[in-house]
Design a protein around this motif. Structure first.
Motif, PDB file in Angstrom:
ATOM      1  N   SER A 238       6.618   7.219  -0.541  1.00 51.62           N
ATOM      2  CA  SER A 238       7.056   8.034   0.595  1.00 51.62           C
ATOM      3  C   SER A 238       6.465   7.505   1.895  1.00 51.62           C
ATOM      4  O   SER A 238       7.152   7.428   2.927  1.00 51.62           O
ATOM      5  N   ARG A 239       5.202   7.107   1.852  1.00 52.96           N
ATOM      6  CA  ARG A 239       4.531   6.591   3.049  1.00 52.96           C
ATOM      7  C   ARG A 239       5.020   5.189   3.419  1.00 52.96           C
ATOM      8  O   ARG A 239       5.288   4.906   4.594  1.00 52.96           O
ATOM      9  N   VAL A 240       5.169   4.326   2.428  1.00 55.48           N
ATOM     10  CA  VAL A 240       5.562   2.937   2.686  1.00 55.48           C
ATOM     11  C   VAL A 240       6.986   2.848   3.233  1.00 55.48           C
ATOM     12  O   VAL A 240       7.255   2.073   4.160  1.00 55.48           O
ATOM     13  N   TYR A 241       7.892   3.652   2.688  1.00 57.58           N
ATOM     14  CA  TYR A 241       9.307   3.531   3.061  1.00 57.58           C
ATOM     15  C   TYR A 241       9.809   4.693   3.918  1.00 57.58           C
ATOM     16  O   TYR A 241      11.005   4.770   4.205  1.00 57.58           O
ATOM     17  N   SER A 242       8.905   5.615   4.278  1.00 60.55           N
ATOM     18  CA  SER A 242       9.283   6.784   5.100  1.00 60.55           C
ATOM     19  C   SER A 242      10.433   7.558   4.454  1.00 60.55           C
ATOM     20  O   SER A 242      11.410   7.941   5.109  1.00 60.55           O
ATOM     21  N   VAL A 243      10.307   7.773   3.142  1.00 66.20           N
ATOM     22  CA  VAL A 243      11.297   8.516   2.367  1.00 66.20           C
ATOM     23  C   VAL A 243      10.698   9.875   2.012  1.00 66.20           C
ATOM     24  O   VAL A 243       9.512   9.950   1.657  1.00 66.20           O
ATOM     25  N   PRO A 244      11.480  10.963   2.116  1.00 67.54           N
ATOM     26  CA  PRO A 244      10.947  12.283   1.756  1.00 67.54           C
ATOM     27  C   PRO A 244      10.404  12.288   0.329  1.00 67.54           C
ATOM     28  O   PRO A 244      11.030  11.722  -0.578  1.00 67.54           O
ATOM     29  N   GLY A 291       3.960  -2.895 -12.465  1.00 69.50           N
ATOM     30  CA  GLY A 291       2.938  -2.153 -11.733  1.00 69.50           C
ATOM     31  C   GLY A 291       2.391  -2.918 -10.548  1.00 69.50           C
ATOM     32  O   GLY A 291       2.249  -2.372  -9.445  1.00 69.50           O
ATOM     33  N   ILE A 292       2.101  -4.196 -10.744  1.00 67.62           N
ATOM     34  CA  ILE A 292       1.570  -5.016  -9.647  1.00 67.62           C
ATOM     35  C   ILE A 292       2.630  -5.211  -8.565  1.00 67.62           C
ATOM     36  O   ILE A 292       2.325  -5.195  -7.366  1.00 67.62           O
ATOM     37  N   ALA A 293       3.893  -5.368  -8.970  1.00 67.65           N
ATOM     38  CA  ALA A 293       4.974  -5.540  -7.990  1.00 67.65           C
ATOM     39  C   ALA A 293       5.099  -4.329  -7.065  1.00 67.65           C
ATOM     40  O   ALA A 293       5.355  -4.471  -5.867  1.00 67.65           O
ATOM     41  N   ILE A 294       4.909  -3.145  -7.624  1.00 63.32           N
ATOM     42  CA  ILE A 294       5.030  -1.926  -6.819  1.00 63.32           C
ATOM     43  C   ILE A 294       4.035  -1.926  -5.659  1.00 63.32           C
ATOM     44  O   ILE A 294       4.372  -1.531  -4.532  1.00 63.32           O
ATOM     45  N   PHE A 295       2.819  -2.399  -5.910  1.00 64.34           N
ATOM     46  CA  PHE A 295       1.767  -2.308  -4.904  1.00 64.34           C
ATOM     47  C   PHE A 295       1.561  -3.596  -4.094  1.00 64.34           C
ATOM     48  O   PHE A 295       0.711  -3.624  -3.201  1.00 64.34           O
ATOM     49  N   THR A 296       2.328  -4.625  -4.409  1.00 65.79           N
ATOM     50  CA  THR A 296       2.163  -5.877  -3.645  1.00 65.79           C
ATOM     51  C   THR A 296       3.455  -6.348  -2.986  1.00 65.79           C
ATOM     52  O   THR A 296       3.414  -7.030  -1.961  1.00 65.79           O
ATOM     53  N   LEU A 297       4.601  -6.010  -3.556  1.00 62.40           N
ATOM     54  CA  LEU A 297       5.900  -6.433  -3.006  1.00 62.40           C
ATOM     55  C   LEU A 297       6.648  -5.226  -2.465  1.00 62.40           C
ATOM     56  O   LEU A 297       6.749  -4.206  -3.156  1.00 62.40           O
ATOM     57  N   HIS A 298       7.158  -5.328  -1.273  1.00 61.49           N
ATOM     58  CA  HIS A 298       7.850  -4.190  -0.653  1.00 61.49           C
ATOM     59  C   HIS A 298       9.169  -4.615  -0.009  1.00 61.49           C
ATOM     60  O   HIS A 298       9.385  -4.361   1.181  1.00 61.49           O
ATOM     61  N   PRO A 299      10.078  -5.251  -0.763  1.00 59.35           N
ATOM     62  CA  PRO A 299      11.340  -5.674  -0.141  1.00 59.35           C
ATOM     63  C   PRO A 299      12.266  -4.513   0.191  1.00 59.35           C
ATOM     64  O   PRO A 299      12.995  -4.552   1.178  1.00 59.35           O
ATOM     65  N   SER A 300      12.233  -3.447  -0.650  1.00 58.81           N
ATOM     66  CA  SER A 300      13.100  -2.293  -0.392  1.00 58.81           C
ATOM     67  C   SER A 300      12.641  -1.113  -1.246  1.00 58.81           C
ATOM     68  O   SER A 300      11.898  -1.276  -2.225  1.00 58.81           O
ATOM     69  N   PHE A 301      13.099   0.067  -0.865  1.00 62.61           N
ATOM     70  CA  PHE A 301      12.772   1.275  -1.616  1.00 62.61           C
ATOM     71  C   PHE A 301      13.300   1.198  -3.042  1.00 62.61           C
ATOM     72  O   PHE A 301      12.594   1.509  -4.009  1.00 62.61           O
ATOM     73  N   MET A 302      14.563   0.781  -3.197  1.00 63.32           N
ATOM     74  CA  MET A 302      15.160   0.737  -4.519  1.00 63.32           C
ATOM     75  C   MET A 302      14.506  -0.318  -5.400  1.00 63.32           C
ATOM     76  O   MET A 302      14.458  -0.172  -6.625  1.00 63.32           O
ATOM     77  N   PHE A 303      13.991  -1.397  -4.811  1.00 62.52           N
ATOM     78  CA  PHE A 303      13.256  -2.390  -5.606  1.00 62.52           C
ATOM     79  C   PHE A 303      12.020  -1.739  -6.226  1.00 62.52           C
ATOM     80  O   PHE A 303      11.737  -1.917  -7.421  1.00 62.52           O
TER      81      PHE A 303
END
Length: 411
Positions: A238-244, A291-303
């Motif tokens: 929610s914080r990273v992608y400004s999603v409710p 798990g590591i991808a979630i906290f290190t890669l941020h290409p998009s919300f759906m990713f």
């Protein structure tokens, strides 16, 4: 004479369903914490968490003792008693006029939880054999994610009836219905089984045997990862992608479904001859990558959402190793104590996961979360000596040798 209600499928399903009801003593409160806090004017943020976690605390403290009781008294009797205590605990909660009274009710439901959960898995092992047992244990491994899924799917129930108590009324009513079915369908132990268990030294044997500890530690590590991820994923994304946050939570419902699919897949794959270590290795690698991808890669919300789905599915493959639990019991007479020890070690991971992951997210650096995930997976590898066993050939001392006779007595 065998009746429909006493068919093997009904027996397995009603035992599993009571396990789900036991685990729901935790999750039934999740969607109602806000309403409960408002009614009792709770301003201390730790108290709502206490309402939810008290039943889990009882399991973490008492699962091994519950397993010993199951071995001595009988799985069917303890399961029925556990269900009655769960209902009584719900009644305490429903009638609570003070916060302390509410906590007493939650502690009581926790006692019912630990008795029902440990006895249910022990009973499943007793009434099944061969490939049916493998699938029954894989099904059992889904009881916690399913217990969290149901309250989210019925989240509007309490609001519709105008009180958070409706959720607890519904839970107790469903538990009561299953209790009645169980009383007429589940088989008691035979005279031979009673004689065997009355002489058991199962608790001592389990404590001295490495395999139950190794499998339990592996489950505890996976539970550490699952609960830690569940506690931090919604606020993080929610914080990273400004999603409710509610949008992220809705996506997590599908993640829980995939977790259950992963658990069930283990039973199907084992019955098709796939080696347990192959399934576990895939689960470890995919859990780590996702798990590591979630906290290190941020290409998009759906990713990130897709990565969380992969994480929960792969983690489910590790939970599905409950299918191997019958293989680590030192003897037929110690199945309850074995199940209790494994459950207790798993709950240790459940308690450690959320606080450490939340602390890592709030106070750590960019390497903290990947480090926690890698550390959890390293501890998961404690299960390797169990994963490499041949599930299709290994005979559990005193269990498989008696399966044919036990199966006849249950018909």
């Amino acid at each position: 004479m065998t009746t429909a209600i006493q068919s093997p499928v009904v027996r397995i399903l009603v035992t599993y369903a009571l396990g789900v009801m036991a685990a729901m003593t935790v999750s039934e409160a999740v969607t109602e914490l806000g309403a409960i806090a408002r009614e009792f004017h709770i301003v201390d943020h730790s108290k709502p968490g206490l309402i939810m976690s008290l039943p889990s605390l009882m399991v973490a403290l008492g699962a091994l003792l519950a397993g010993y009781i199951v071995d001595r008294v009988g799985d069917r009797i303890v399961l029925l008693i556990g269900a009655v205590i769960i209902i009584a605990g719900d009644m305490f909660v429903i009638s609570a006029s003070t916060f302390n009274w509410l906590l007493i009710g939650r502690m009581l439901t926790g006692v019912g939880y630990v008795l029902a959960a440990v006895s249910a898995v022990t009973l499943l092992i007793r009434i099944t054999t061969g490939k049916q047992r493998t699938m029954a244990m894989a099904l059992w491994s889904t009881f916690v994610p399913v217990s969290f899924l149901l309250p989210f799917l019925s989240a509007g129930l309490a609001e519709h009836f105008g009180s958070w108590r409706a959720a607890f009324i519904a839970h107790s009513a469903l538990t009561l219905a299953l209790l009645v079915i169980a009383a007429f369908s589940l088989p008691a132990r035979t005279a031979l089984e009673k004689a065997q268990f009355s002489r058991t030294r199962g608790l001592s044997a389990v404590l001295k045997s490495p395999p139950p500890w190794l499998l339990g530690i592996s489950f505890g590590a996976d539970a550490f990862l699952q609960t830690g991820m569940s506690a931090t994923l919604t606020p993080y994304l929610s914080r990273v992608y400004s999603v409710p946050p509610v949008d992220v939570a809705h996506m997590n419902v599908f993640a829980m479904l995939l977790n259950a699919v992963g658990c069930l897949s283990v039973g199907a794959l084992l019955n098709r001859g796939v080696k347990a270590w192959v399934i576990a290795a895939f689960g470890v690698v995919m859990t780590g990558i996702a798990g590591i991808a979630i906290f290190t890669l941020h290409p998009s919300f759906m990713f990130s959402i897709a990565a969380s789905w992969l994480f929960m599915f792969a983690s489910g493959l590790l939970v599905g190793m409950w299918a191997l639990a019958p293989l680590v019991a030192p003897s037929r007479e110690s199945i309850g104590a074995t199940s209790g020890l494994i459950t207790q070690l798993t709950l240790v991971g459940v308690f450690l996961g959320p606080p450490l992951f939340i602390s890592g997210q709030l106070h750590g650096n960019s390497h903290t979360m990947p480090t926690l995930i890698i550390a959890g997976l390293v501890v998961c590898l404690a299960g390797i000596p169990i994963w490499i066993r041949d599930v299709n050939r290994l005979a559990l001392p005193g269990v498989n040798a008696a399966d044919s006779g036990a199966a006849k007595s249950h018909s």
